[in-house]
Design a protein around this motif. Structure first.
Motif, PDB file in Angstrom:
ATOM      1  N   PHE A 124     -40.759  34.719  91.893  1.00 17.94           N
ATOM      2  CA  PHE A 124     -40.460  33.518  91.101  1.00 17.94           C
ATOM      3  C   PHE A 124     -40.246  32.280  91.976  1.00 17.94           C
ATOM      4  N   ALA A 125     -40.133  32.479  93.275  1.00 12.11           N
ATOM      5  CA  ALA A 125     -40.042  31.300  94.163  1.00 12.11           C
ATOM      6  C   ALA A 125     -41.336  30.499  94.107  1.00 12.11           C
ATOM      7  N   ASP A 126     -42.415  31.143  93.683  1.00 11.61           N
ATOM      8  CA  ASP A 126     -43.685  30.435  93.466  1.00 11.61           C
ATOM      9  C   ASP A 126     -43.658  29.858  92.050  1.00 11.61           C
ATOM     10  N   PRO A 127     -43.659  28.507  91.913  1.00 11.06           N
ATOM     11  CA  PRO A 127     -43.513  27.898  90.579  1.00 11.06           C
ATOM     12  C   PRO A 127     -44.628  28.276  89.608  1.00 11.06           C
ATOM     13  N   LYS A 128     -45.757  28.735  90.142  1.00  9.18           N
ATOM     14  CA  LYS A 128     -46.880  29.128  89.277  1.00  9.18           C
ATOM     15  C   LYS A 128     -46.561  30.404  88.488  1.00  9.18           C
ATOM     16  N   VAL A 129     -45.667  31.238  89.025  1.00 15.15           N
ATOM     17  CA  VAL A 129     -45.404  32.549  88.408  1.00 15.15           C
ATOM     18  C   VAL A 129     -44.440  32.384  87.229  1.00 15.15           C
ATOM     19  N   GLN A 130     -44.920  32.701  86.051  1.00 21.34           N
ATOM     20  CA  GLN A 130     -44.102  32.573  84.845  1.00 21.34           C
ATOM     21  C   GLN A 130     -43.577  33.918  84.350  1.00 21.34           C
ATOM     22  N   SER A 131     -44.274  34.995  84.668  1.00 21.60           N
ATOM     23  CA  SER A 131     -43.764  36.314  84.284  1.00 21.60           C
ATOM     24  C   SER A 131     -44.257  37.366  85.268  1.00 21.60           C
ATOM     25  N   ILE A 132     -43.515  38.482  85.279  1.00 21.79           N
ATOM     26  CA  ILE A 132     -43.821  39.590  86.191  1.00 21.79           C
ATOM     27  C   ILE A 132     -43.932  40.854  85.352  1.00 21.79           C
ATOM     28  N   ILE A 133     -45.008  41.596  85.570  1.00 26.57           N
ATOM     29  CA  ILE A 133     -45.220  42.809  84.777  1.00 26.57           C
ATOM     30  C   ILE A 133     -45.083  44.059  85.642  1.00 26.57           C
ATOM     31  N   ALA A 134     -44.729  45.147  84.956  1.00 26.14           N
ATOM     32  CA  ALA A 134     -44.732  46.478  85.565  1.00 26.14           C
ATOM     33  C   ALA A 134     -45.377  47.408  84.551  1.00 26.14           C
ATOM     34  N   ASP A 135     -45.983  48.485  85.043  1.00 33.99           N
ATOM     35  CA  ASP A 135     -46.704  49.377  84.141  1.00 33.99           C
ATOM     36  C   ASP A 135     -46.380  50.848  84.434  1.00 33.99           C
ATOM     37  N   PRO A 136     -45.083  51.222  84.278  1.00 32.02           N
ATOM     38  CA  PRO A 136     -44.736  52.617  84.557  1.00 32.02           C
ATOM     39  C   PRO A 136     -45.406  53.587  83.590  1.00 32.02           C
ATOM     40  N   ASN A 137     -45.576  54.819  84.069  1.00 26.93           N
ATOM     41  CA  ASN A 137     -46.025  55.891  83.187  1.00 26.93           C
ATOM     42  C   ASN A 137     -44.987  56.043  82.070  1.00 26.93           C
ATOM     43  N   SER A 143     -38.059  55.298  86.072  1.00 27.49           N
ATOM     44  CA  SER A 143     -38.659  54.022  86.440  1.00 27.49           C
ATOM     45  C   SER A 143     -38.476  52.988  85.322  1.00 27.49           C
ATOM     46  N   ILE A 144     -38.685  53.426  84.095  1.00 28.25           N
ATOM     47  CA  ILE A 144     -38.533  52.506  82.950  1.00 28.25           C
ATOM     48  C   ILE A 144     -37.103  51.949  82.915  1.00 28.25           C
ATOM     49  N   ARG A 145     -36.146  52.851  83.105  1.00 28.67           N
ATOM     50  CA  ARG A 145     -34.739  52.421  83.102  1.00 28.67           C
ATOM     51  C   ARG A 145     -34.457  51.474  84.283  1.00 28.67           C
ATOM     52  N   CYS A 146     -35.073  51.775  85.407  1.00 27.13           N
ATOM     53  CA  CYS A 146     -34.905  50.915  86.592  1.00 27.13           C
ATOM     54  C   CYS A 146     -35.369  49.494  86.274  1.00 27.13           C
ATOM     55  N   PHE A 147     -36.544  49.367  85.669  1.00 23.93           N
ATOM     56  CA  PHE A 147     -37.048  48.020  85.351  1.00 23.93           C
ATOM     57  C   PHE A 147     -36.184  47.361  84.274  1.00 23.93           C
ATOM     58  N   GLU A 148     -35.694  48.163  83.308  1.00 24.57           N
ATOM     59  CA  GLU A 148     -34.802  47.575  82.291  1.00 24.57           C
ATOM     60  C   GLU A 148     -33.544  47.030  82.944  1.00 24.57           C
ATOM     61  N   LYS A 149     -32.994  47.787  83.886  1.00 27.11           N
ATOM     62  CA  LYS A 149     -31.772  47.330  84.564  1.00 27.11           C
ATOM     63  C   LYS A 149     -32.015  46.043  85.338  1.00 27.11           C
ATOM     64  N   ALA A 150     -33.277  45.828  85.751  1.00 26.64           N
ATOM     65  CA  ALA A 150     -33.624  44.591  86.469  1.00 26.64           C
ATOM     66  C   ALA A 150     -33.986  43.466  85.497  1.00 26.64           C
ATOM     67  N   GLY A 151     -33.889  43.714  84.194  1.00 24.82           N
ATOM     68  CA  GLY A 151     -34.109  42.657  83.205  1.00 24.82           C
ATOM     69  C   GLY A 151     -35.441  42.707  82.486  1.00 24.82           C
ATOM     70  N   PHE A 152     -36.306  43.653  82.847  1.00 26.96           N
ATOM     71  CA  PHE A 152     -37.617  43.738  82.193  1.00 26.96           C
ATOM     72  C   PHE A 152     -37.446  44.238  80.756  1.00 26.96           C
ATOM     73  N   LEU A 153     -38.315  43.753  79.872  1.00 29.81           N
ATOM     74  CA  LEU A 153     -38.337  44.220  78.486  1.00 29.81           C
ATOM     75  C   LEU A 153     -39.628  45.001  78.242  1.00 29.81           C
ATOM     76  N   ILE A 154     -39.513  46.023  77.387  1.00 31.86           N
ATOM     77  CA  ILE A 154     -40.695  46.804  77.033  1.00 31.86           C
ATOM     78  C   ILE A 154     -41.547  45.997  76.059  1.00 31.86           C
ATOM     79  N   GLU A 155     -42.841  45.866  76.361  1.00 32.21           N
ATOM     80  CA  GLU A 155     -43.746  45.134  75.472  1.00 32.21           C
ATOM     81  C   GLU A 155     -44.554  46.065  74.589  1.00 32.21           C
ATOM     82  N   ARG A 156     -45.299  46.981  75.204  1.00 35.51           N
ATOM     83  CA  ARG A 156     -46.135  47.888  74.410  1.00 35.51           C
ATOM     84  C   ARG A 156     -46.724  48.984  75.278  1.00 35.51           C
ATOM     85  N   HIS A 157     -47.150  50.053  74.589  1.00 36.16           N
ATOM     86  CA  HIS A 157     -47.935  51.076  75.279  1.00 36.16           C
ATOM     87  C   HIS A 157     -49.357  50.542  75.437  1.00 36.16           C
TER      88      HIS A 157
END
Ligand SMILES: CC(C)(COP(=O)(O)OP(=O)(O)OC[C@H]1O[C@@H](n2cnc3c(N)ncnc32)[C@H](O)[C@@H]1OP(=O)(O)O)[C@@H](O)C(=O)NCCC(=O)NCCS
Length: 175
Positions: A124-137, A143-157
């Motif tokens: 996010f230090a790069d102003p161009k970056v508006q969102s960050i995605i992850a694609d765990p199995n 892993s899903i819980r890890c990303f949730e703890k870091a603030g990520f929200l589940i979007e879809r399968h």
């Protein structure tokens, strides 16, 4: 629980191939990182992956250091630049993130979410970056819980070239 970790990063080098290869063979990593169509890979294949990242720059690949010692591997990428069938709905404002903690004794202690937050702060230090995605199995509940703890929200399968994934996202405004 680790309270005050000293987490830093350094770009991967070819000399790191033995370490990355060893981590990729470990069961807690192999279960999620090497699933078909990826296999654990020979040493030569892992070395070739690093060489390609260094020469072609498809991913920014780096080692995760904890108190100065390598404990894992991460890679980030611009989803808008992704090749093939990867991320057709994303543009240059989206970055992606994958990681593994190769030292099993350091998993399950709350370090993963701190590493994810540290990587996201850098992205996010790069102003161009508006969102960050992850694609765990979808079965990789840790892993899903890890990303949730870091603030990520589940979007879809979704279906990716690597198979089923759970698309998760951290937006700049909610960071
Ligand atoms: C995924 C990974 C980065 C997470 O880092 P970590 O330091 O182990 O994460 P944490 O210790 O914070 O554990 C994450 C959470 O998952 C939970 N968890 C662990 N196993 C779980 C399971 N089987 N089902 C549900 N939740 C689980 C933990 O309880 C913790 O949540 P809590 O703090 O709310 O209790 C790390 O375990 C890892 O590198 N694993 C191997 C490779 C991998 O899976 N990489 C991710 C590819 S997308």
């Amino acid at each position: 629980m680790i309270n005050t970790p000293d987490i830093t990063f350094r770009p991967i080098q070819l000399v790191d191939a033995p370490l990355l290869f060893a981590w990729r063979q470990k069961p807690h990593v192999a279960a999620w990182w090497n699933v078909a169509p990826y296999e654990a890979g020979t040493y030569e294949e892992v070395e070739e992956e690093i060489r390609e990242d260094l020469e072609l720059g498809g991913h920014d690949s780096f080692l995760i250091l904890f108190d100065g010692q390598p404990i894992g591997y991460g890679q980030t990428y611009n989803a808008g630049d992704a090749s093939g069938d990867w991320w057709p709905d994303e543009d240059e404002s989206t970055s992606g993130l994958d990681l593994l903690i190769g030292e099993e004794s350091l998993t399950g202690r709350g370090l993963g979410p701190l590493v994810v937050c540290a990587i996201c702060d850098q992205l996010f230090a790069d102003p161009k970056v508006q969102s960050i995605i992850a694609d765990p199995n979808p079965d990789n509940l840790r892993s899903i819980r890890c990303f949730e703890k870091a603030g990520f929200l589940i979007e879809r399968h979704m279906e990716t070239p690597d198979g089923q994934a759970l698309l998760m996202r951290l937006c700049r405004e909610s960071n």
